[in-house]
Design a protein around this motif. Structure first.
Motif, PDB file in Angstrom:
ATOM      1  N   GLU A 152       0.833  -1.203   0.000  1.00  0.00           N
ATOM      2  CA  GLU A 152       0.000   0.000   0.000  1.00  0.00           C
ATOM      3  C   GLU A 152       0.870   1.256   0.000  1.00  0.00           C
ATOM      4  O   GLU A 152       0.591   2.233  -0.712  1.00  0.00           O
ATOM      5  CB  GLU A 152      -0.915  -0.016   1.219  1.00  0.00           C
ATOM      6  CG  GLU A 152      -1.954   1.082   1.251  1.00  0.00           C
ATOM      7  CD  GLU A 152      -3.120   0.830   0.311  1.00  0.00           C
ATOM      8  OE1 GLU A 152      -3.084   1.370  -0.804  1.00  0.00           O
ATOM      9  OE2 GLU A 152      -4.049   0.111   0.699  1.00  0.00           O
ATOM     10  N   ILE A 153       1.940   1.245   0.799  1.00  0.00           N
ATOM     11  CA  ILE A 153       2.855   2.388   0.817  1.00  0.00           C
ATOM     12  C   ILE A 153       3.568   2.513  -0.530  1.00  0.00           C
ATOM     13  O   ILE A 153       3.760   3.619  -1.047  1.00  0.00           O
ATOM     14  CB  ILE A 153       3.874   2.253   1.966  1.00  0.00           C
ATOM     15  CG1 ILE A 153       3.156   2.354   3.327  1.00  0.00           C
ATOM     16  CG2 ILE A 153       4.961   3.319   1.868  1.00  0.00           C
ATOM     17  CD1 ILE A 153       4.046   2.111   4.519  1.00  0.00           C
ATOM     18  N   ALA A 154       3.937   1.385  -1.123  1.00  0.00           N
ATOM     19  CA  ALA A 154       4.584   1.403  -2.433  1.00  0.00           C
ATOM     20  C   ALA A 154       3.683   2.037  -3.479  1.00  0.00           C
ATOM     21  O   ALA A 154       4.153   2.751  -4.368  1.00  0.00           O
ATOM     22  CB  ALA A 154       4.972  -0.014  -2.859  1.00  0.00           C
ATOM     23  N   LYS A 155       2.373   1.798  -3.387  1.00  0.00           N
ATOM     24  CA  LYS A 155       1.428   2.428  -4.314  1.00  0.00           C
ATOM     25  C   LYS A 155       1.538   3.950  -4.247  1.00  0.00           C
ATOM     26  O   LYS A 155       1.435   4.640  -5.265  1.00  0.00           O
ATOM     27  CB  LYS A 155      -0.013   2.021  -3.966  1.00  0.00           C
ATOM     28  CG  LYS A 155      -0.433   0.668  -4.449  1.00  0.00           C
ATOM     29  CD  LYS A 155      -1.796   0.284  -3.922  1.00  0.00           C
ATOM     30  CE  LYS A 155      -2.883   1.275  -4.308  1.00  0.00           C
ATOM     31  NZ  LYS A 155      -4.202   0.884  -3.775  1.00  0.00           N
ATOM     32  N   ALA A 156       1.760   4.456  -3.037  1.00  0.00           N
ATOM     33  CA  ALA A 156       1.852   5.913  -2.860  1.00  0.00           C
ATOM     34  C   ALA A 156       3.101   6.479  -3.517  1.00  0.00           C
ATOM     35  O   ALA A 156       3.146   7.666  -3.851  1.00  0.00           O
ATOM     36  CB  ALA A 156       1.848   6.263  -1.376  1.00  0.00           C
ATOM     37  N   LEU A 157       4.126   5.639  -3.718  1.00  0.00           N
ATOM     38  CA  LEU A 157       5.393   6.126  -4.260  1.00  0.00           C
ATOM     39  C   LEU A 157       5.456   6.063  -5.775  1.00  0.00           C
ATOM     40  O   LEU A 157       6.466   6.441  -6.367  1.00  0.00           O
ATOM     41  CB  LEU A 157       6.559   5.320  -3.661  1.00  0.00           C
ATOM     42  CG  LEU A 157       6.696   5.363  -2.139  1.00  0.00           C
ATOM     43  CD1 LEU A 157       7.940   4.614  -1.709  1.00  0.00           C
ATOM     44  CD2 LEU A 157       6.730   6.794  -1.630  1.00  0.00           C
ATOM     45  N   VAL A 158       4.392   5.572  -6.406  1.00  0.00           N
ATOM     46  CA  VAL A 158       4.380   5.508  -7.871  1.00  0.00           C
ATOM     47  C   VAL A 158       4.458   6.912  -8.444  1.00  0.00           C
ATOM     48  O   VAL A 158       5.191   7.192  -9.386  1.00  0.00           O
ATOM     49  CB  VAL A 158       3.116   4.785  -8.381  1.00  0.00           C
ATOM     50  CG1 VAL A 158       3.013   4.891  -9.895  1.00  0.00           C
ATOM     51  CG2 VAL A 158       3.149   3.323  -7.957  1.00  0.00           C
ATOM     52  N   GLY A 159       3.678   7.825  -7.873  1.00  0.00           N
ATOM     53  CA  GLY A 159       3.760   9.228  -8.260  1.00  0.00           C
ATOM     54  C   GLY A 159       4.662   9.960  -7.287  1.00  0.00           C
ATOM     55  O   GLY A 159       5.480   9.358  -6.588  1.00  0.00           O
ATOM     56  N   GLU A 160       4.498  11.258  -7.207  1.00  0.00           N
ATOM     57  CA  GLU A 160       5.289  12.062  -6.272  1.00  0.00           C
ATOM     58  C   GLU A 160       4.457  12.315  -5.024  1.00  0.00           C
ATOM     59  O   GLU A 160       3.592  13.179  -4.999  1.00  0.00           O
ATOM     60  CB  GLU A 160       5.708  13.397  -6.906  1.00  0.00           C
ATOM     61  CG  GLU A 160       6.626  14.205  -5.989  1.00  0.00           C
ATOM     62  CD  GLU A 160       7.037  15.527  -6.617  1.00  0.00           C
ATOM     63  OE1 GLU A 160       7.931  16.180  -6.044  1.00  0.00           O
ATOM     64  OE2 GLU A 160       6.456  15.909  -7.641  1.00  0.00           O
ATOM     65  N   VAL A 161       4.700  11.531  -3.986  1.00  0.00           N
ATOM     66  CA  VAL A 161       3.946  11.703  -2.750  1.00  0.00           C
ATOM     67  C   VAL A 161       4.512  12.895  -1.985  1.00  0.00           C
ATOM     68  O   VAL A 161       5.715  13.026  -1.809  1.00  0.00           O
ATOM     69  CB  VAL A 161       3.987  10.414  -1.896  1.00  0.00           C
ATOM     70  CG1 VAL A 161       5.399  10.035  -1.514  1.00  0.00           C
ATOM     71  CG2 VAL A 161       3.136  10.582  -0.646  1.00  0.00           C
ATOM     72  N   ARG A 162       3.629  13.780  -1.559  1.00  0.00           N
ATOM     73  CA  ARG A 162       4.025  14.945  -0.773  1.00  0.00           C
ATOM     74  C   ARG A 162       3.491  14.863   0.653  1.00  0.00           C
ATOM     75  O   ARG A 162       4.063  15.422   1.577  1.00  0.00           O
ATOM     76  CB  ARG A 162       3.521  16.235  -1.428  1.00  0.00           C
ATOM     77  CG  ARG A 162       3.955  16.406  -2.874  1.00  0.00           C
ATOM     78  CD  ARG A 162       5.471  16.498  -3.015  1.00  0.00           C
ATOM     79  NE  ARG A 162       6.014  17.679  -2.377  1.00  0.00           N
ATOM     80  CZ  ARG A 162       6.183  18.843  -2.997  1.00  0.00           C
ATOM     81  NH1 ARG A 162       5.843  18.979  -4.272  1.00  0.00           N
ATOM     82  NH2 ARG A 162       6.698  19.876  -2.366  1.00  0.00           N
ATOM     83  N   LEU A 163       2.345  14.166   0.808  1.00  0.00           N
ATOM     84  CA  LEU A 163       1.744  13.997   2.133  1.00  0.00           C
ATOM     85  C   LEU A 163       1.257  12.560   2.256  1.00  0.00           C
ATOM     86  O   LEU A 163       0.455  12.090   1.449  1.00  0.00           O
ATOM     87  CB  LEU A 163       0.569  14.957   2.326  1.00  0.00           C
ATOM     88  CG  LEU A 163      -0.146  14.864   3.690  1.00  0.00           C
ATOM     89  CD1 LEU A 163       0.761  15.375   4.808  1.00  0.00           C
ATOM     90  CD2 LEU A 163      -1.455  15.653   3.675  1.00  0.00           C
TER      91      LEU A 163
END
Length: 233
Positions: A152-163
């Motif tokens: 789930e965290i890896a999904k957030a890193l596909v784009g540019e996570v800021r928050l």
């Protein structure tokens, strides 16, 4: 002065007979782990959903990266770099790790076809950044909860996570798995990501958080650096 990643001012949310948020102020700085505490019913989940675009407030204002925003949907907030990871993970159990990580960003060939090889390579690259070893071919329902959480965290890193918002992430993991989660939180913090961390476990707050905001009955009961507070406070 550092511009907050996100800043909410006098946020209100009201339903018939109940007001879960009453003029709440909350801000997260870049490269900060900000703990959000409070008893069940204090308003934490509602505040998280406002930040993530799942709930529209009845009053107040919100800025993101210094600009006024009013999310129309969680998809819009995610596209802007806000990722909320709830206790109930939003994964497809019958799909592979790679398919879940890149569900919204499938790599395609020159003919416009989805490239399975590129998908697994990209997913493996992201997992490597997190320092975890999970087969990109494994099905989600074959994985322990700790690995599912990392997907789930890896999904957030596909784009540019800021928050990144983590809602009670240690409720389903323990021991080494918590250490791995905290290591990755610190890694993201070092890259300037703002992190909201919700937990009932005070010992975790003193270990991982920089600042803390406490909600009580929909209002802010206090906010400040973790190092300035005692457990009793």
């Amino acid at each position: 002065m550092v511009t907050p990643v996100i800043e909410l001012s006098r946020i209100e949310k009201e339903y018939p007979g109940v007001k879960p948020l009453d003029k709440v102020n909350f801000a997260v700085r870049p490269g900060e782990i900000h703990a959000l505490l409070g008893e069940n019913g204090a308003g934490k989940s509602t505040l998280i959903r406002v930040m993530g675009g799942a709930i529209k407030p009845n009053g107040g204002s919100m800025t993101y990266l210094g600009k006024p925003v009013s999310w129309q949907s969680p998809k819009q907030a995610r596209a802007a770099g806000i990722h909320v990871i709830h206790q109930e993970l939003a994964l497809f159990p019958e799909l592979s790790v790679a398919e879940n990580i890149l569900v919204d960003a499938q790599p395609r060939s020159g003919l416009g076809l989805i490239s399975s090889r590129a998908r697994h390579a990209r997913a493996a690259e992201i997992l490597s950044q997190l320092g975890v070893k999970i087969s990109t071919h494994a099905k989600i329902d074959e994985l322990p909860l700790a690995d599912q959480q990392m997907v789930e965290i890896a999904k957030a890193l596909v784009g540019e996570v800021r928050l990144l918002v983590l809602d009670e992430p240690t409720a389903v993991i323990s021991g080494h798995e918590v250490d791995l989660l905290f290591d990755n939180m610190r890694r993201l913090k070092g890259k300037g990501v703002g992190i909201v961390y919700v937990s009932h476990r005070l010992e975790e707050i003193f270990e991982i958080a920089d600042r803390v905001t406490i909600l009580k009955d929909g209002q802010v009961a206090g906010t400040g650096p973790v190092g300035d507070l005692t457990r009793d406070e």
